[in-house]
Enzyme design. Structure first.
Site, PDB file in Angstrom:
ATOM      1  N   LYS A  23      16.002   3.656  -9.414  1.00 31.01           N
ATOM      2  CA  LYS A  23      14.894   3.267  -8.468  1.00 31.01           C
ATOM      3  C   LYS A  23      13.853   2.304  -8.751  1.00 31.01           C
ATOM      4  O   LYS A  23      13.659   1.360  -8.390  1.00 31.01           O
ATOM      5  CB  LYS A  23      14.121   4.412  -8.039  1.00 31.01           C
ATOM      6  CG  LYS A  23      12.951   4.228  -7.090  1.00 31.01           C
ATOM      7  CD  LYS A  23      12.006   5.509  -6.848  1.00 31.01           C
ATOM      8  CE  LYS A  23      11.031   6.033  -7.893  1.00 31.01           C
ATOM      9  NZ  LYS A  23       9.720   5.542  -7.743  1.00 31.01           N
ATOM     10  N   ASN A  24      13.481   2.614  -9.896  1.00 28.93           N
ATOM     11  CA  ASN A  24      12.507   1.788 -10.834  1.00 28.93           C
ATOM     12  C   ASN A  24      12.860   0.420 -11.328  1.00 28.93           C
ATOM     13  O   ASN A  24      12.167  -0.514 -11.564  1.00 28.93           O
ATOM     14  CB  ASN A  24      11.746   2.366 -11.581  1.00 28.93           C
ATOM     15  CG  ASN A  24      10.789   3.687 -10.988  1.00 28.93           C
ATOM     16  OD1 ASN A  24      10.492   3.554  -9.934  1.00 28.93           O
ATOM     17  ND2 ASN A  24      10.277   4.417 -11.777  1.00 28.93           N
ATOM     18  N   ARG A  93       3.580   2.053  -3.479  1.00 31.98           N
ATOM     19  CA  ARG A  93       2.658   1.323  -4.176  1.00 31.98           C
ATOM     20  C   ARG A  93       3.409  -0.083  -4.868  1.00 31.98           C
ATOM     21  O   ARG A  93       2.788  -0.852  -5.155  1.00 31.98           O
ATOM     22  CB  ARG A  93       2.172   2.176  -5.517  1.00 31.98           C
ATOM     23  CG  ARG A  93       1.054   3.197  -5.115  1.00 31.98           C
ATOM     24  CD  ARG A  93       0.462   3.713  -6.329  1.00 31.98           C
ATOM     25  NE  ARG A  93       0.065   2.674  -7.293  1.00 31.98           N
ATOM     26  CZ  ARG A  93      -0.931   2.272  -7.388  1.00 31.98           C
ATOM     27  NH1 ARG A  93      -2.043   2.696  -6.471  1.00 31.98           N
ATOM     28  NH2 ARG A  93      -1.454   1.262  -8.266  1.00 31.98           N
ATOM     29  N   CYS A 117      -3.439   7.486  -5.711  1.00 34.13           N
ATOM     30  CA  CYS A 117      -2.559   8.258  -4.996  1.00 34.13           C
ATOM     31  C   CYS A 117      -2.423   9.657  -5.859  1.00 34.13           C
ATOM     32  O   CYS A 117      -3.162   9.689  -6.501  1.00 34.13           O
ATOM     33  CB  CYS A 117      -0.858   7.767  -5.277  1.00 34.13           C
ATOM     34  SG  CYS A 117      -0.398   7.674  -6.933  1.00 34.13           S
ATOM     35  N   ARG A 122      -4.687   4.742 -10.203  1.00 34.00           N
ATOM     36  CA  ARG A 122      -3.905   3.694 -10.466  1.00 34.00           C
ATOM     37  C   ARG A 122      -4.467   2.270  -9.865  1.00 34.00           C
ATOM     38  O   ARG A 122      -3.989   1.764  -9.151  1.00 34.00           O
ATOM     39  CB  ARG A 122      -2.680   4.127  -9.693  1.00 34.00           C
ATOM     40  CG  ARG A 122      -1.898   5.206 -10.185  1.00 34.00           C
ATOM     41  CD  ARG A 122      -0.590   5.415  -9.357  1.00 34.00           C
ATOM     42  NE  ARG A 122       0.643   4.820  -9.827  1.00 34.00           N
ATOM     43  CZ  ARG A 122       1.762   4.882  -9.454  1.00 34.00           C
ATOM     44  NH1 ARG A 122       2.058   5.955  -8.580  1.00 34.00           N
ATOM     45  NH2 ARG A 122       2.738   4.277  -9.953  1.00 34.00           N
ATOM     46  N   ASP A 306       7.594  10.351 -16.248  1.00 30.34           N
ATOM     47  CA  ASP A 306       8.309  10.780 -15.162  1.00 30.34           C
ATOM     48  C   ASP A 306       9.281  11.760 -15.338  1.00 30.34           C
ATOM     49  O   ASP A 306       9.777  12.472 -14.445  1.00 30.34           O
ATOM     50  CB  ASP A 306       9.300   9.560 -14.806  1.00 30.34           C
ATOM     51  CG  ASP A 306       8.236   8.434 -13.901  1.00 30.34           C
ATOM     52  OD1 ASP A 306       7.151   8.591 -13.656  1.00 30.34           O
ATOM     53  OD2 ASP A 306       8.745   7.232 -13.900  1.00 30.34           O
ATOM     54  N   VAL A 328      -0.562   9.089 -19.914  1.00 29.17           N
ATOM     55  CA  VAL A 328      -0.409   7.917 -18.989  1.00 29.17           C
ATOM     56  C   VAL A 328      -1.065   8.017 -17.645  1.00 29.17           C
ATOM     57  O   VAL A 328      -1.721   6.947 -17.203  1.00 29.17           O
ATOM     58  CB  VAL A 328       1.323   7.603 -18.758  1.00 29.17           C
ATOM     59  CG1 VAL A 328       1.575   6.241 -17.832  1.00 29.17           C
ATOM     60  CG2 VAL A 328       1.960   7.458 -20.026  1.00 29.17           C
ATOM     61  N   ARG A 398      12.120   9.945  -1.674  1.00 29.24           N
ATOM     62  CA  ARG A 398      11.693   8.682  -2.210  1.00 29.24           C
ATOM     63  C   ARG A 398      12.529   8.273  -3.486  1.00 29.24           C
ATOM     64  O   ARG A 398      12.836   7.228  -3.602  1.00 29.24           O
ATOM     65  CB  ARG A 398      10.248   8.753  -2.597  1.00 29.24           C
ATOM     66  CG  ARG A 398       9.330   8.926  -1.521  1.00 29.24           C
ATOM     67  CD  ARG A 398       7.825   8.625  -2.100  1.00 29.24           C
ATOM     68  NE  ARG A 398       7.609   7.244  -2.817  1.00 29.24           N
ATOM     69  CZ  ARG A 398       6.707   7.080  -3.174  1.00 29.24           C
ATOM     70  NH1 ARG A 398       5.592   7.837  -3.141  1.00 29.24           N
ATOM     71  NH2 ARG A 398       6.519   5.634  -4.088  1.00 29.24           N
TER      72      ARG A 398
HETATM   73  N1  EPU Z   1      -2.925   0.750 -15.065  1.00 26.21           N
HETATM   74  C1  EPU Z   1      -4.365   0.239 -15.092  1.00 26.21           C
HETATM   75  N2  EPU Z   1      -4.387  -1.044 -14.453  1.00 26.21           N
HETATM   76  C2  EPU Z   1      -3.457  -1.748 -14.020  1.00 26.21           C
HETATM   77  C3  EPU Z   1      -2.113  -1.003 -13.971  1.00 26.21           C
HETATM   78  C4  EPU Z   1      -1.804   0.366 -14.365  1.00 26.21           C
HETATM   79  O1  EPU Z   1      -5.238   0.728 -15.525  1.00 26.21           O
HETATM   80  O2  EPU Z   1      -3.423  -2.799 -13.499  1.00 26.21           O
HETATM   81  C5  EPU Z   1      -2.774   2.265 -15.624  1.00 26.21           C
HETATM   82  C6  EPU Z   1      -2.456   3.213 -14.539  1.00 26.21           C
HETATM   83  O3  EPU Z   1      -3.599   3.509 -13.558  1.00 26.21           O
HETATM   84  C7  EPU Z   1      -1.908   4.018 -15.143  1.00 26.21           C
HETATM   85  C8  EPU Z   1      -1.170   3.446 -16.538  1.00 26.21           C
HETATM   86  O4  EPU Z   1      -1.564   2.225 -16.457  1.00 26.21           O
HETATM   87  O5  EPU Z   1      -2.652   5.248 -15.732  1.00 26.21           O
HETATM   88  C9  EPU Z   1       0.464   3.328 -16.229  1.00 26.21           C
HETATM   89  O6  EPU Z   1       0.749   2.582 -14.846  1.00 26.21           O
HETATM   90  P1  EPU Z   1       1.726   1.449 -14.792  1.00 26.21           P
HETATM   91  O7  EPU Z   1       1.536   0.288 -14.349  1.00 26.21           O
HETATM   92  O8  EPU Z   1       2.530   1.247 -16.023  1.00 26.21           O
HETATM   93  O9  EPU Z   1       2.983   2.199 -13.756  1.00 26.21           O
HETATM   94  P2  EPU Z   1       3.318   1.824 -12.409  1.00 26.21           P
HETATM   95  O10 EPU Z   1       3.863   0.429 -12.518  1.00 26.21           O
HETATM   96  O11 EPU Z   1       2.431   1.801 -11.329  1.00 26.21           O
HETATM   97  C10 EPU Z   1       5.648   2.591 -12.854  1.00 26.21           C
HETATM   98  C11 EPU Z   1       6.836   3.588 -12.146  1.00 26.21           C
HETATM   99  C12 EPU Z   1       6.271   4.841 -12.169  1.00 26.21           C
HETATM  100  C13 EPU Z   1       6.034   5.283 -13.399  1.00 26.21           C
HETATM  101  C14 EPU Z   1       5.168   4.186 -14.315  1.00 26.21           C
HETATM  102  C15 EPU Z   1       4.885   4.840 -15.957  1.00 26.21           C
HETATM  103  C16 EPU Z   1       7.720   2.036 -10.367  1.00 26.21           C
HETATM  104  C17 EPU Z   1       7.860   1.508  -9.346  1.00 26.21           C
HETATM  105  N3  EPU Z   1       6.937   3.086 -10.935  1.00 26.21           N
HETATM  106  O12 EPU Z   1       4.483   2.682 -12.168  1.00 26.21           O
HETATM  107  O13 EPU Z   1       7.183   5.828 -11.680  1.00 26.21           O
HETATM  108  O14 EPU Z   1       5.492   6.678 -13.566  1.00 26.21           O
HETATM  109  O15 EPU Z   1       5.648   2.948 -14.221  1.00 26.21           O
HETATM  110  O16 EPU Z   1       6.277   4.586 -16.442  1.00 26.21           O
HETATM  111  O17 EPU Z   1       8.462   1.423 -11.394  1.00 26.21           O
HETATM  112  C18 EPU Z   1       7.864   7.704 -10.320  1.00 26.21           C
HETATM  113  O18 EPU Z   1       9.028   6.988 -10.457  1.00 26.21           O
HETATM  114  O19 EPU Z   1       7.838   8.809 -10.048  1.00 26.21           O
HETATM  115  C19 EPU Z   1       6.699   6.932 -10.869  1.00 26.21           C
HETATM  116  C20 EPU Z   1       5.538   7.352 -10.626  1.00 26.21           C
END
Ligand code: EPU
Length: 418
Positions: A23-24, A93, A117, A122, A306, A328, A398
């Protein structure tokens, strides 16, 4: 009546289970197709509501999207809209990843702020800081991010945290920028490497994906291409944990073991036998009772957030006490109360959950508070003979392709009702 998954566990699973593609990896790749001229074909895409949402949002922007036999074809055209509606961004998101490609190719985009969320607030500050460094003018107004630019210009960007989404957004944007971009402290997840491979197949020049420093030499145009995304390491990990919780001999296919190192290592530490093969893993029960372990989530190659909920569910029925620390996301413990309803002994102290193993969990009506919490509850339910009813299936849909059917095929007593 609300749909529910009903599980009567307490017996081993048997046979082979095939993992879908990730998915990701798929979501950013579908969005990255916007960067290319002509048609992209993404093969063997999992059946997930997040994929449906991504296709709908691309169609809303005027793109031609067709689906056939599990493949998705996207023919890009000049967008009819540069705005992602809130109904999609709120649901998923990852829609925020549209910002980079739309800006890089068309110089404008308007995306609602995704907001918090269930698992944490986030923020998107790192995405915006990076895009501004590339020359975008960003305005935050009325709950929207509105950004404009002429052609983006390469820049050196240091991410305060190796955010997966920010790394992806910037890698996509920088691919069409003028000159070189260097992303430092970039996320190293396998899904980042898969996106870089897709971009490079479109004609981009991305180097270093999978390390903390990614260098991107911008090019003038990209072309649609054909790509098969990597297997889903989190789906694989979830079935590995389900096998361990049910003392099963289970083979999990379509796996890249390298991506699962931290999960394999923790399962072995608990006493589970894991045999690694070319593209599959065999999970077998060890000689002794499983031991509780400590886990701390970290960006890749650390233990994945995850997989935290699923491993917590397993720790609940292990011998001894395990401490699970989530670093995280700030609020990813909502499954704790649900597991406690099933008889788990868990105490949360700040970012750690202290789990005292019990012999057996009991059945209870519970709800999936987020996607991975849903998997954790299915695992907990499979481990106990009592019957468990799991609600709020929209979260599970999802990210798990046909989880009920796949578990039925390996002998689980699980069904979807309502
Ligand atoms: N963060 C910030 N500022 C930003 C972006 C992120 O502070 O501008 C913080 C977030 O609040 C969080 C941390 O950094 O505390 C990690 O967030 P990240 O941006 O790495 O996560 P994401 O891109 O929103 C993806 C996956 C998530 C997975 C995370 C971490 C996708 C679509 N989603 O989210 O997947 O948990 O990376 O590995 O790729 C899931 O599949 O269940 C899921 C939540």
């Amino acid at each position: 009546m609300e749909e529910k998954i009903v599980v009567t566990g307490g017996k081993p699973l048997q046979g082979k289970i095939k993992v879908s593609n990730a998915k990701n990896a798929v979501l950013p790749i579908l969005i990255a197709s916007l960067l290319g001229d002509g048609e992209s074909k993404i093969l063997d895409v999992p059946h997930l509501t997040d994929v449906d949402t991504t296709c709908s949002v691309l169609q809303h922007l005027g793109q031609e999207v067709a689906r056939q036999n599990g493949h998705i074809m996207i023919r890009t055209v000049e967008p009819t809209s540069f705005e992602a509606p809130y109904q999609y961004v709120r649901r998923m998101r990852a829609s925020f990843l549209l910002l980079g490609p739309l800006l890089a190719r068309y110089g404008r985009a308007k995306i609602p702020l995704p907001g918090g969320c269930a698992i944490g607030s986030r923020p998107i500050n790192l995405h915006l800081k990076g895009l501004e460094a590339l020359g975008a003018k960003v305005n935050l107004e009325h709950g929207h991010v509105e950004a404009n630019c002429r052609r983006l210009k390469g820049a050196q960007i240091y991410l305060d945290f190796p955010s997966v989404g920010a790394t992806e957004n910037l890698m996509m944007a920088a691919s069409l920028a003028k000159g070189q971009t260097i992303i430092e402290n970039a996320a190293e997840e396998p899904e980042i490497v898969d996106l870089a491979n897709y971009l490079n197949a479109m004609g981009a020049r991305v180097k270093g994906a999978g390390t903390p420093i990614i260098k991107i030499e911008g090019v003038k145009e990209l072309l649609g291409t054909t790509h098969t995304p990597i297997p889903d390491r989190i789906e694989a990990g979830s079935y590995m944990v389900a096998a361990a919780a049910t003392k099963s001999d289970l083979t999990i296919e379509n796996v890249i073991a390298e991506h699962l190192k931290p999960v394999i290592s923790k399962l072995k530490e608990m006493g589970v036998q894991v045999d690694e093969h070319e593209s599959s893993l065999r999970i077998r029960p060890g000689e002794e009772e499983l031991k509780a372990v400590d886990i701390k989530t970290l960006p890749y190659p650390g233990f994945p957030t995850d997989m935290q909920a699923q491993m917590m569910a397993l720790n609940c029925i292990c011998k001894g006490t395990g401490v699970v620390t989530e670093t995280v996301f700030e609020n990813r413990f909502m499954h704790v109360d649900e597991l406690k309803r099933m008889g788990a002994k868990i105490k949360v102290e700040s970012r750690s959950a202290i789990i005292e193993g019990v012999k057996n969990l009991s059945g209870a009506p519970v709800k999936a508070t987020d996607l991975r919490a849903g998997a954790a509850l299915i695992i907990a339910a499979l481990s106990t003979e009592a019957s468990t009813e799991i609600g709020a299936l929209e979260h599970i849909d999802r990210g798990y392709d046909n989880i009920v059917g796949k578990l039925q095929e390996v002998g689980a007593s699980i069904e979807r009702i309502g």
